[in-house]
Design an enzyme around this catalytic site. Structure first.
Site: not given
Lengths: 472, 472
Positions: B286, B298, B332-333, B360, B430
């Site tokens: 993504h 990520d 995606e997130e 991912d 994140h």
């Protein structure tokens, strides 16, 4: 009726065998789970490494830091309630880097570009005013022969063969390059070179030079030439500049110095075996390190993982059948004096060593072990693979073990080395970025847990060689 | 005589079968070796990631950076000489963090200690002056029920259940915790809480708060309470201070804001299949990321590894039988709009997707793949294990695949996810340290090579479901 009895007896036998097999398996599974839980939830290795790396730092043989590391680890082992903790005296070489090295590439009068170098371990210094000469780039010793004294004499030889990036195991790539560092000065001086510069053993392009051991063989001291490593980026820059200007000059100044040997120590702790107190299992790493970083991966990690094996046995109240020793070897990097001395003393005292395991490949996620042993022992080891599967330990190979335990090799002993993921190891190896922050706590702990698990199994089931000897 | 003939015929048959098997095997081995050589010696993924991370940065859906990433990857795919490159429009949510969050623990008048927090993705802001209230610490939603409205109303609920460190697969530990982040505000507001603070989903103790998606379910906007993550060290500090002083107050201020949906895009490139142009294999990651770091692990890693699959096929002149698509999913997130849209369009156009692979889980050393498929397909996949052994790809498991390709799931398709080493993933996930320097070039490249190898084999041999359908 008889037939039924027979069938019942057979069924009972099958069930009993199965239960025994299941019990053994389940007992071992439970033990491994307990080991991993303790390592990951109540591990001590990361704290020990923090001290070794951040409170002590780089531990070159003969340095104050090496001495502090001996005292610290001895004191920590004594806290564990082992049966014995002692120091084993070892004479080690003492070599110091002195004030930082300095180097530049000169492409014309007043036109200089600084470049990062470091002296190789054991190198002689340059003259006080430094050394300046033209450079000849080579890939290997065959190139030296091809160019001959005519083209080499009076120049600095620049070894620029990179590590092979397409090899999956980076230690193989290291093995294919390290002759340049180890024997480069010795070989180049035969053709009248005045110094050598070696491309750092590093798969990355960066600005850090990587030191490491070198040898002059039996060349007399007065004929020895200074040797330094250049960073990979520096090597690329020097090489491309040489193509444009083959007459450029390279200047470097290094202030390293060799002193007479000094006293140091292997640090040893032992849990004495319940059944075979005179049979020994050794687990270890090396306490010394290079001086540019703090030696966290090489080999602070191996030291604290090895200490962790004995700590966890004590904490889990596992009483090994064999005597299990942690040996923190001194002077792996530039002499192997600790490994040699430990083996010599073991031989002298006729100590029966059945298994030795070394961790000296970094504190990265463990992938498996490499074994130096025979078919029968390897078959037994492979039968344990399913026990390790939940922990993603999958690679059981045959090959080398570790430098420090190598001198223990004989017909009877099984030797092994922990094999962590190798991809990042040479980013840090012998360089200023081999530091505590480059070690991940969990990866370090998983290595210690894998080692403890293997030693538990080896202790419980014994080596095949040992069983054969017992039968005899 | 006859018997001899029969034996000869049998021998010939056996030899022929063996030769065919060997040929297939050797052809595949060679192809995998070529893929790995290209990835490690002439890879492009690391350069692409450098651009995405360092020239563009964090790519939250609806941001300028996400838009730049769409343009950049589209342009890069166009350079590869694929058969088609296009953008697929997707409406995405737009949420912005605003000026940095600010928080402190107040233990008395004028006695405050700053602590690091970040708003959870999708959270409402605090009131303009911030929010200050007493804190009630809970481990889970059952605790909420136990304490009830009486003890919760008017307070900030502090979810402090840590990730379980004894799980070897850190994604399992994440799965066991993430309900606090995702549904914590929704659940706490039922009992009259005025805000929530969640312990960051991080196995390390450090000072970085980790953001991530959350949901208010169908709670009306006016009743939504602000939600933030606190660093693991901050969580430990808050928890221990609460034990000493249960009446302490927590203050936080966050300025995040939700905007109406905006247009964005999935970026798609295709090599059209030679034999089955209307059967599709998808590889993807993504393109969006969170905003605190630059989204290198990520999922910048998954994006560039997926692009690398098609680049290597072109470079190696491998013409796939199936149409192979790289899909760089948007959002995606915090929405999965890209994955849903791609699957919806595929269904609408009756495109027959036979295999989809997502990366991912970070750009770390690949250990294997997880497959969402049936027994027959998994058996075929397992038969390829020996081909992957030289590359230390050992883990072929059944389980989930990836969020973006999940919506493609139906009876026929095989879904898979790359499974890299997971130990360090949640150190960065994140958070502000999900950055380019945390990605190792070789580890990233090995992941791309493993993915390319699997897609090559899937393309060449086809899925079992596909073969069954063809027979039908």
């Amino acid at each position: 009726m008889k037939r039924i009895t027979l069938l019942l007896a057979l069924a009972t036998f099958v069930m009993t065998s199965e239960s025994v097999a299941q019990k053994v398996n389940s007992e071992d599974s439970t033990m491994l789970r307990n080991i991993y839980d303790m390592a990951l939830l109540n591990g001590k290795s990361y704290d020990w490494l923090d001290h070794l790396s951040n409170k002590i730092g780089g531990r070159l043989s003969g340095s104050l830091e090496a001495e502090q590391a001996v005292k610290y680890t001895e004191a920590e082992l004594k806290k564990l309630g082992l049966d014995k903790v002692w120091l084993q005296k070892v004479k080690v070489p003492k070599w110091t880097r002195g004030i930082p090295e300095y180097a530049y590439i000169e492409t014309g009068p007043g036109k200089t570009t600084l470049t990062n170098i470091c002296a190789l371990g054991g190198s002689v210094p340059t003259p006080d005013g430094g050394l300046k000469a033209e450079v000849i780039e080579v890939q290997n010793f065959e190139d030296l022969e091809r160019y001959g004294r005519e083209q080499i004499e009076g120049k600095i030889v620049f070894y620029n063969r990179p590590m092979q990036a397409d090899l999956i195991n980076t230690f193989e790539a290291y093995g294919g390059c390290v002759d340049q560092r180890y024997a480069g000065a010795m070989e180049a001086s035969k053709y009248g070179a005045v110094g050598i510069i070696v491309r750092s053993m590093n798969l990355r392009l960066d600005d850090l030079p990587h030191t490491g051991a070198m040898s002059y063989g039996d060349i007399p001291i007065v004929d020895r030439i200074p040797a330094a490593a250049i960073s990979t980026k520096g090597a690329e820059y020097l090489s491309s500049t040489l193509k444009l200007l083959p007459t450029l000059k390279f200047y470097f100044k290094q202030n390293c110095r060799a002193f007479p040997d000094v006293d140091s120590y292997n640090v040893i702790g032992e849990i004495t075996g319940t059944t075979y107190p005179n049979k020994y299992i050794v687990v270890g790493g090396h306490l010394d390190s290079w001086d540019l970083g703090d030696g966290s991966h090489d080999d602070g990690a191996g030291v604290v993982q090895s200490m962790e094996v004995l700590r966890m046995f004590k904490e889990l109240n596992y009483k090994p059948k064999h005597s299990v020793r942690v040996v923190l070897f001194m002077n792996e990097e530039n002499g192997l004096r600790g490994g040699n001395e430990y083996a010599a003393q073991a031989k002298l005292k006729r100590e029966d060593h059945v298994f030795a395991l070394e961790s000296d490949a970094g504190g990265f996620t463990p992938r498996g072990f490499s074994f130096d042993t025979d078919d029968a022992n390897f078959a037994q080891i492979e039968s344990w693979k399913p026990l390790f599967e939940p922990y993603l330990i999958h690679s059981f190979t045959r090959g080398g073990s570790g430098a420090d335990i190598g001198p223990l090799k004989d017909d009877g002993i099984v030797l092994a080395g922990l094999r962590p993921d190798s991809q990042r190891y040479f980013d840090h190896h012998h360089a200023a970025n081999d530091t505590f922050d480059a070690v991940n706590k969990r990866e370090l702990e998983l290595g210690g847990a894998a080692m403890t698990s293997l030693i538990y199994l080896m202790d419980k089931y014994g080596t095949k060689s040992e069983l054969t000897n017992i039968k005899k």
